[in-house]
Write a protein that holds these residues in place. Structure first.
Motif, mmCIF file in Angstrom:
data_model
loop_
_atom_site.group_PDB
_atom_site.id
_atom_site.type_symbol
_atom_site.label_atom_id
_atom_site.label_comp_id
_atom_site.label_asym_id
_atom_site.label_seq_id
_atom_site.Cartn_x
_atom_site.Cartn_y
_atom_site.Cartn_z
ATOM 1 N N TRP A 35 33.183 35.294 38.340
ATOM 2 C CA TRP A 35 33.171 33.865 39.071
ATOM 3 C C TRP A 35 32.977 34.035 40.593
ATOM 4 C CZ3 TRP A 35 37.429 33.551 42.230
ATOM 5 C CH2 TRP A 35 38.397 34.423 41.680
ATOM 6 N N ASN A 36 33.147 35.461 41.130
ATOM 7 C CA ASN A 36 33.000 35.466 42.490
ATOM 8 C C ASN A 36 32.094 36.198 42.882
ATOM 9 O OD1 ASN A 36 33.533 36.307 45.205
ATOM 10 N ND2 ASN A 36 35.726 36.300 45.083
ATOM 11 N N PRO A 37 31.073 35.396 43.727
ATOM 12 C CA PRO A 37 29.702 35.949 44.025
ATOM 13 C C PRO A 37 29.719 37.332 44.841
ATOM 14 C CG PRO A 37 29.894 33.914 45.056
ATOM 15 C CD PRO A 37 31.120 34.150 44.219
ATOM 16 N N ASP A 38 30.965 37.612 45.579
ATOM 17 C CA ASP A 38 31.122 38.764 46.377
ATOM 18 C C ASP A 38 31.321 40.198 45.630
ATOM 19 O OD1 ASP A 38 30.696 37.486 48.926
ATOM 20 O OD2 ASP A 38 32.977 36.921 49.145
ATOM 21 N N VAL A 39 31.782 39.883 44.179
ATOM 22 C CA VAL A 39 32.060 41.050 43.646
ATOM 23 C C VAL A 39 30.814 41.355 42.758
ATOM 24 C CG1 VAL A 39 33.338 41.678 41.597
ATOM 25 C CG2 VAL A 39 34.514 40.274 43.182
ATOM 26 N N MET A 40 30.258 42.419 43.076
ATOM 27 C CA MET A 40 29.059 42.955 42.323
ATOM 28 C C MET A 40 29.067 43.480 41.168
ATOM 29 S SD MET A 40 27.307 41.442 44.802
ATOM 30 C CE MET A 40 25.911 41.221 43.901
ATOM 31 N N GLY A 41 30.453 44.093 41.038
ATOM 32 C CA GLY A 41 30.683 44.789 39.638
ATOM 33 C C GLY A 41 32.190 45.084 39.428
ATOM 34 N N ALA A 42 32.580 45.004 38.353
ATOM 35 C CA ALA A 42 33.842 45.505 38.269
ATOM 36 C C ALA A 42 34.190 46.502 36.872
ATOM 37 C CB ALA A 42 34.800 44.330 37.756
ATOM 38 N N GLU A 43 34.508 47.682 37.023
ATOM 39 C CA GLU A 43 34.656 48.508 35.977
ATOM 40 C C GLU A 43 36.078 48.780 35.628
ATOM 41 O OE1 GLU A 43 32.752 52.175 36.972
ATOM 42 O OE2 GLU A 43 31.128 51.351 38.141
ATOM 43 N N CYS A 44 36.438 48.217 34.260
ATOM 44 C CA CYS A 44 37.729 48.550 33.975
ATOM 45 C C CYS A 44 37.923 49.642 33.018
ATOM 46 C CB CYS A 44 38.251 47.265 33.109
ATOM 47 S SG CYS A 44 37.960 45.743 33.875
ATOM 48 N N GLU A 45 38.945 50.467 33.226
ATOM 49 C CA GLU A 45 39.333 51.626 32.467
ATOM 50 C C GLU A 45 39.672 51.307 30.981
ATOM 51 O OE1 GLU A 45 43.897 52.623 33.193
ATOM 52 O OE2 GLU A 45 42.368 53.944 34.626
ATOM 53 N N GLU A 135 37.237 30.817 49.746
ATOM 54 C CA GLU A 135 35.812 30.976 49.410
ATOM 55 C C GLU A 135 36.260 31.406 47.684
ATOM 56 O OE1 GLU A 135 32.915 30.613 50.957
ATOM 57 O OE2 GLU A 135 34.603 29.505 52.054
ATOM 58 N N GLY A 136 37.138 32.035 47.333
ATOM 59 C CA GLY A 136 37.222 32.412 45.978
ATOM 60 C C GLY A 136 37.642 31.059 45.023
ATOM 61 N N PHE A 137 38.267 30.337 45.772
ATOM 62 C CA PHE A 137 38.597 29.093 44.939
ATOM 63 C C PHE A 137 37.613 28.120 44.502
ATOM 64 C CE2 PHE A 137 43.274 29.178 46.638
ATOM 65 C CZ PHE A 137 43.664 29.766 45.548
ATOM 66 N N LYS A 138 36.638 28.269 45.699
ATOM 67 C CA LYS A 138 35.296 27.326 45.811
ATOM 68 C C LYS A 138 34.520 27.943 44.610
ATOM 69 C CE LYS A 138 35.222 26.182 50.497
ATOM 70 N NZ LYS A 138 34.568 26.530 51.827
ATOM 71 N N ALA A 139 34.383 29.305 44.705
ATOM 72 C CA ALA A 139 33.588 30.042 43.641
ATOM 73 C C ALA A 139 33.758 29.695 42.200
ATOM 74 C CB ALA A 139 33.340 31.442 43.894
ATOM 75 N N LEU A 140 35.367 29.907 42.080
ATOM 76 C CA LEU A 140 36.021 29.484 40.676
ATOM 77 C C LEU A 140 35.601 28.090 40.211
ATOM 78 C CD1 LEU A 140 37.845 30.380 38.226
ATOM 79 C CD2 LEU A 140 39.542 29.656 39.295
ATOM 80 N N ALA A 141 35.912 27.283 41.157
ATOM 81 C CA ALA A 141 35.524 25.937 40.730
ATOM 82 C C ALA A 141 34.183 25.519 40.130
ATOM 83 C CB ALA A 141 35.996 24.834 41.876
ATOM 84 N N THR A 142 33.325 25.957 41.108
ATOM 85 C CA THR A 142 31.702 26.009 40.930
ATOM 86 C C THR A 142 31.599 26.573 39.335
ATOM 87 O OG1 THR A 142 31.304 25.910 42.953
ATOM 88 C CG2 THR A 142 29.574 26.653 41.541
#
Length: 148
Positions: A35-45, A135-142
């Protein structure tokens, strides 16, 4: 009393978002921050759990690996710490926690996001933390409104 004793800094920010607790928790628990546009990718082990790590790629080119140190499906919180950062962070440590609370009178969730920084975190780091949480809260709400 010695006022020169260094102490850690606690940052606490909160908001209320529209949505069901289960949906918001699934977004937070997954630790992907989709939900956060600043996070381009997340790799979980692996499936996020205590001891597992997630490596994030951010829009500014930063890469960080965090380790989950606490996770509760019962009371809806996750606690994590940065274990590696490129470029390096300017402080010794930080412990992050996101906790959710159901608003019982509406389809809303109270979201609390805290960070406990080591005493070498600068005022700029603290201010940036507050800004990024907002900013993260705004992105989550959107995100929640768009996927409702």
């Amino acid at each position: 009393m010695d006022l020169n004793i260094p102490c850690a800094t606690h940052v606490r920010e909160s908001t209320v978002v529209h949505g069901k607790l289960d949906k918001v928790w699934s977004l937070v628990r997954g630790m992907k921050f989709a939900w956060n546009p600043d996070v381009m990718g997340a790799e979980c082990e692996a499936t996020p759990g205590v001891g597992s790590t997630v490596t994030y790629s951010y829009a500014d080119g930063t890469k960080q690996t965090v380790q989950i140190v606490e996770l509760s499906d019962l009371v809806h919180f996750v606690t994590y710490q940065v274990v590696e950062s490129r470029p390096a962070i300017s402080y010794s440590s930080a412990l992050f926690k996101i906790q959710l609370y159901e608003v019982t009178t509406a389809d809303q969730v109270f979201v609390e996001w805290t960070t406990d920084f080591s005493n070498d975190a600068s005022a700029a780091v603290i201010g940036d933390s507050r800004y990024k949480k907002h900013e993260g809260f705004k992105a989550l709400a959107t995100y929640l409104l768009e996927t409702a």
